[in-house]
Design an enzyme around this catalytic site. Structure first.
Site, PDB file in Angstrom:
ATOM      1  N   ASP A 222       0.648  -1.348  -0.144  1.00  0.00           N
ATOM      2  CA  ASP A 222       0.084  -0.200  -0.181  1.00  0.00           C
ATOM      3  C   ASP A 222       0.873   1.456  -0.112  1.00  0.00           C
ATOM      4  O   ASP A 222       0.708   2.567  -0.077  1.00  0.00           O
ATOM      5  CB  ASP A 222      -0.817   0.138   1.559  1.00  0.00           C
ATOM      6  CG  ASP A 222      -1.304  -1.496   1.562  1.00  0.00           C
ATOM      7  OD1 ASP A 222      -2.010  -1.780   0.491  1.00  0.00           O
ATOM      8  OD2 ASP A 222      -1.335  -2.034   1.881  1.00  0.00           O
ATOM      9  N   GLU A 223       1.990   0.966  -0.826  1.00  0.00           N
ATOM     10  CA  GLU A 223       3.155   2.823  -0.695  1.00  0.00           C
ATOM     11  C   GLU A 223       2.676   3.471  -1.691  1.00  0.00           C
ATOM     12  O   GLU A 223       3.189   4.555  -2.204  1.00  0.00           O
ATOM     13  CB  GLU A 223       4.729   1.941  -0.783  1.00  0.00           C
ATOM     14  CG  GLU A 223       5.065   0.528   0.223  1.00  0.00           C
ATOM     15  CD  GLU A 223       4.615  -0.393  -0.501  1.00  0.00           C
ATOM     16  OE1 GLU A 223       5.173  -1.055   0.804  1.00  0.00           O
ATOM     17  OE2 GLU A 223       4.111  -0.637  -1.245  1.00  0.00           O
TER      18      GLU A 223
ATOM     19  N   GLY B 100      -4.732  -5.303  -5.224  1.00  0.00           N
ATOM     20  CA  GLY B 100      -5.143  -4.730  -5.585  1.00  0.00           C
ATOM     21  C   GLY B 100      -4.525  -2.028  -6.074  1.00  0.00           C
ATOM     22  O   GLY B 100      -3.931  -2.782  -4.723  1.00  0.00           O
ATOM     23  N   HIS B 101      -4.612  -2.168  -6.761  1.00  0.00           N
ATOM     24  CA  HIS B 101      -4.329  -1.035  -6.762  1.00  0.00           C
ATOM     25  C   HIS B 101      -5.220   0.268  -7.822  1.00  0.00           C
ATOM     26  O   HIS B 101      -5.959  -0.702  -8.794  1.00  0.00           O
ATOM     27  CB  HIS B 101      -3.064  -0.329  -7.623  1.00  0.00           C
ATOM     28  CG  HIS B 101      -2.523  -1.048  -8.566  1.00  0.00           C
ATOM     29  ND1 HIS B 101      -1.810  -2.136  -8.811  1.00  0.00           N
ATOM     30  CD2 HIS B 101      -2.361  -0.689  -9.885  1.00  0.00           C
ATOM     31  CE1 HIS B 101      -1.510  -2.534 -10.012  1.00  0.00           C
ATOM     32  NE2 HIS B 101      -2.070  -1.761 -10.413  1.00  0.00           N
TER      33      HIS B 101
ATOM     34  N   THR C 266      -7.258 -12.404   2.519  1.00  0.00           N
ATOM     35  CA  THR C 266      -7.707 -11.767   1.440  1.00  0.00           C
ATOM     36  C   THR C 266      -9.030 -13.049   1.366  1.00  0.00           C
ATOM     37  O   THR C 266     -10.066 -12.728   0.890  1.00  0.00           O
ATOM     38  CB  THR C 266      -6.951 -11.168  -0.062  1.00  0.00           C
ATOM     39  OG1 THR C 266      -6.593 -12.185  -0.167  1.00  0.00           O
ATOM     40  CG2 THR C 266      -6.228 -10.371   0.774  1.00  0.00           C
TER      41      THR C 266
ATOM     42  N   ARG D  91       3.857 -29.817  -5.852  1.00  0.00           N
ATOM     43  CA  ARG D  91       3.981 -30.659  -6.770  1.00  0.00           C
ATOM     44  C   ARG D  91       2.771 -31.116  -7.387  1.00  0.00           C
ATOM     45  O   ARG D  91       2.960 -32.136  -8.273  1.00  0.00           O
ATOM     46  CB  ARG D  91       5.260 -31.696  -6.874  1.00  0.00           C
ATOM     47  CG  ARG D  91       6.328 -30.946  -6.896  1.00  0.00           C
ATOM     48  CD  ARG D  91       7.299 -31.821  -6.661  1.00  0.00           C
ATOM     49  NE  ARG D  91       7.189 -32.893  -5.990  1.00  0.00           N
ATOM     50  CZ  ARG D  91       7.680 -32.873  -4.776  1.00  0.00           C
ATOM     51  NH1 ARG D  91       9.373 -32.148  -4.517  1.00  0.00           N
ATOM     52  NH2 ARG D  91       8.161 -34.266  -4.045  1.00  0.00           N
TER      53      ARG D  91
ATOM     54  N   ARG E  72      -6.380   0.509   7.262  1.00  0.00           N
ATOM     55  CA  ARG E  72      -5.284   0.868   7.209  1.00  0.00           C
ATOM     56  C   ARG E  72      -4.319   1.194   9.004  1.00  0.00           C
ATOM     57  O   ARG E  72      -4.825   1.901   9.091  1.00  0.00           O
ATOM     58  CB  ARG E  72      -4.407   1.103   6.684  1.00  0.00           C
ATOM     59  CG  ARG E  72      -4.470   0.129   5.157  1.00  0.00           C
ATOM     60  CD  ARG E  72      -3.767   0.998   4.020  1.00  0.00           C
ATOM     61  NE  ARG E  72      -3.734   0.198   2.327  1.00  0.00           N
ATOM     62  CZ  ARG E  72      -4.613   1.125   2.145  1.00  0.00           C
ATOM     63  NH1 ARG E  72      -3.832   2.019   1.240  1.00  0.00           N
ATOM     64  NH2 ARG E  72      -4.655   0.933   0.175  1.00  0.00           N
TER      65      ARG E  72
ATOM     66  N   LEU F 173       3.802  12.365   0.436  1.00  0.00           N
ATOM     67  CA  LEU F 173       4.601  13.574   1.193  1.00  0.00           C
ATOM     68  C   LEU F 173       3.316  14.175   1.792  1.00  0.00           C
ATOM     69  O   LEU F 173       3.774  15.120   2.855  1.00  0.00           O
ATOM     70  CB  LEU F 173       5.718  14.411   0.597  1.00  0.00           C
ATOM     71  CG  LEU F 173       6.597  15.285   1.329  1.00  0.00           C
ATOM     72  CD1 LEU F 173       7.773  14.043   2.829  1.00  0.00           C
ATOM     73  CD2 LEU F 173       7.539  15.666   0.395  1.00  0.00           C
ATOM     74  N   ASP F 174       2.579  14.605   1.045  1.00  0.00           N
ATOM     75  CA  ASP F 174       1.716  15.654   1.749  1.00  0.00           C
ATOM     76  C   ASP F 174       0.833  15.447   2.211  1.00  0.00           C
ATOM     77  O   ASP F 174       0.278  16.298   2.633  1.00  0.00           O
ATOM     78  CB  ASP F 174       0.354  16.124  -0.231  1.00  0.00           C
ATOM     79  CG  ASP F 174       0.237  15.152  -0.414  1.00  0.00           C
ATOM     80  OD1 ASP F 174       1.013  14.003  -1.156  1.00  0.00           O
ATOM     81  OD2 ASP F 174      -0.876  14.625  -0.724  1.00  0.00           O
TER      82      ASP F 174
ATOM     83  N   THR G  26       3.929  13.919  -4.960  1.00  0.00           N
ATOM     84  CA  THR G  26       3.251  15.151  -3.705  1.00  0.00           C
ATOM     85  C   THR G  26       1.584  14.796  -3.844  1.00  0.00           C
ATOM     86  O   THR G  26       0.926  15.409  -3.058  1.00  0.00           O
ATOM     87  CB  THR G  26       3.764  16.493  -3.997  1.00  0.00           C
ATOM     88  OG1 THR G  26       3.332  16.549  -5.341  1.00  0.00           O
ATOM     89  CG2 THR G  26       4.882  16.006  -3.464  1.00  0.00           C
TER      90      THR G  26
END
Length: 429
Positions: free
Chosen positions: A13-14, A40-41, A129, A143, A304, A331-332, A413
């Site tokens: 989630d970065e 997901g994203h 999940t 296998r 989160r 960062l914002d 940002t």
């Protein structure tokens, strides 16, 4: 020219989606190399949101997109996700999408087992999940997995399913679940085969040919390196390797073909589900980060957990993934805080350490050692150059670089892809 691996440097989630989309415009080929449809994203292009969990991000830009052998593929989810993208106007055909013929399949029995285990895990909730990812990887290692190529050989499918169910029905009896008939799984597979088979290929050959032709290849990681099955916070990890080295094993393109490793790094820390989290904040600051950062999972919708930036774990990931540079995101979200803390080390049983220990007990006992930096009242949102950033924000970024031992290559940002400060182009040799 360099090929680029994108890896999350924390617990996922970065903000990889935006960065991958930004890079995919410069790439010729985009490859998924691990995981499944559990991470997901969201991509936003020209005001349209595309939610992806299995398909590579390059599809929305018409780039050749590859699902590598390191991915576990739910065939029914594959069909559903492709149909959803088509409904949004995305052209999906075998010219732009390939699936590794040796990728394992996720079946309904895997989802059943995943849900049953998570519901009765004797107090140890991993936080899966429940989409069958782990059990599918278990069958691969054992296998007995049904692989994509097996759909092309229906005459050999029945004995493979029988062997698979000999294992799963034994587990189901022990858990009090009804046994599954061979015909049920055969129908499950054959009903979707015709929608999968046109896309299958020996993707290692495809990638080798494209590399030799000089194409730029982007390897798209899912989740984060601290969820790696070997190097993460075990057992609170995923069932695959998520470090950058998996890009080679999970695609069939050798490690010498991988040039730049970009670690996507959030300016603070978050985690979904259970497991150790040394810098977690259960106070108004944690609530502030979660609310302002919209910290809810794309796939699960789960809230989160939030905390201060942990330089210890990112520094460790820089080493285990061989990260060349980082893309610092969100960062914002820190705008407006009077002071900001960074974890620079841990205290474990009275001793100062500069790493995350491997043992579950020790991970639970570590206490963060912080440095406190002044915050900034000005906004960083929408900044597109260093000159647009407040002086204290620049100092914060520079200090992170010093602490983790890797430079910032990109700085995000806002969620908008244009609001990105490029320091080093990862695709440039």
């Amino acid at each position: 020219m360099a090929n680029v691996v994108v890896v999350g440097s924390q617990w996922g989630d970065e903000g990889k989606g935006k960065i991958v989309d930004w890079l995919s415009e410069r790439a010729d080929v985009i490859v998924r190399y691990q995981g499944g449809h559990n991470a997901g994203h969201t991509l936003v292009i020209d005001g349209v949101s595309y939610k992806l969990s299995l398909l590579p991000s390059g599809l929305v830009r018409g780039k050749l997109s590859v699902i590598g052998n390191g991915v576990v593929v739910d065939p029914h989810h594959f069909v559903a996700e492709t149909e959803k993208l088509r409904a949004q106007g995305i052209d999906i055909n075998p010219d732009v999408l390939r699936i590794a013929e040796n990728a394992p399949l996720i079946l309904s029995i895997h989802r059943d087992l995943d849900a049953m285990r998570e519901g009765s895990n004797s107090g140890l909730k991993i936080g899966t999940t429940k989409r069958g990812i782990g059990p599918a990887y278990e069958d691969k290692v054992g296998r007995r997995a049904i692989r994509v190529i097996d759909l092309a050989e229906p005459e050999t499918l029945q004995p493979k399913v029988e062997r698979l169910l000999a294992h799963h029905n034994l587990l189901r009896r022990g858990m009090g679940l009804e046994e599954i008939a061979v015909e049920t799984i055969l129908t499950e597979l054959t009903s979707v085969a015709d929608q999968i088979l046109p896309y299958i290929d020996q993707v290692w050959r495809v990638l080798d040919e494209r590399r030799k032709a000089g194409d730029r290849i982007l390897f798209e990681g899912a989740q984060g390196a601290l969820l790696d099955n070997d190097h993460g916070t075990y057992p609170f990890v995923t069932s695959s390797n998520t470090v950058a080295g998996q890009a080679a094993a999970g695609s069939g393109l050798g490690p010498t073909a991988i040039g730049y490793v970009l670690g996507i790094t959030k300016a603070y820390t978050t985690r979904v589900g259970e497991g150790p989290f040394p810098t977690e904040l259960n106070d108004e600051i944690g609530e502030f980060l979660g609310t302002k950062g919209h910290e809810f999972g794309v796939v699960t919708g789960r809230k989160r957990r939030c905390g201060w930036f942990d330089a210890v774990i990112v520094r460790q990931t820089v080493r285990t993934s061989g990260i060349t540079g980082i893309a610092l995101t969100k960062l914002d979200v820190l705008d407006g805080l009077d002071e900001i803390k960074i974890c620079v080390a841990y205290e474990l049983d009275g001793k100062r350490i500069d790493y995350l220990p491997s043992s579950m007990g020790a991970q639970a006992r570590v206490k963060p050692i912080y440095e406190t930096l002044p915050g900034w009242s000005e906004t960083t949102a929408g900044a597109r150059s260093w000159n647009d950033l407040p002086a204290q924000a620049v100092k914060y970024v520079r200090h992170i670089e010093e602490l983790i031992g890797a430079p910032v290559a990109m700085l995000s940002t806002s969620p908008e892809r244009e609001d990105t400060i490029l320091v080093t182009d990862p695709f440039h040799d």
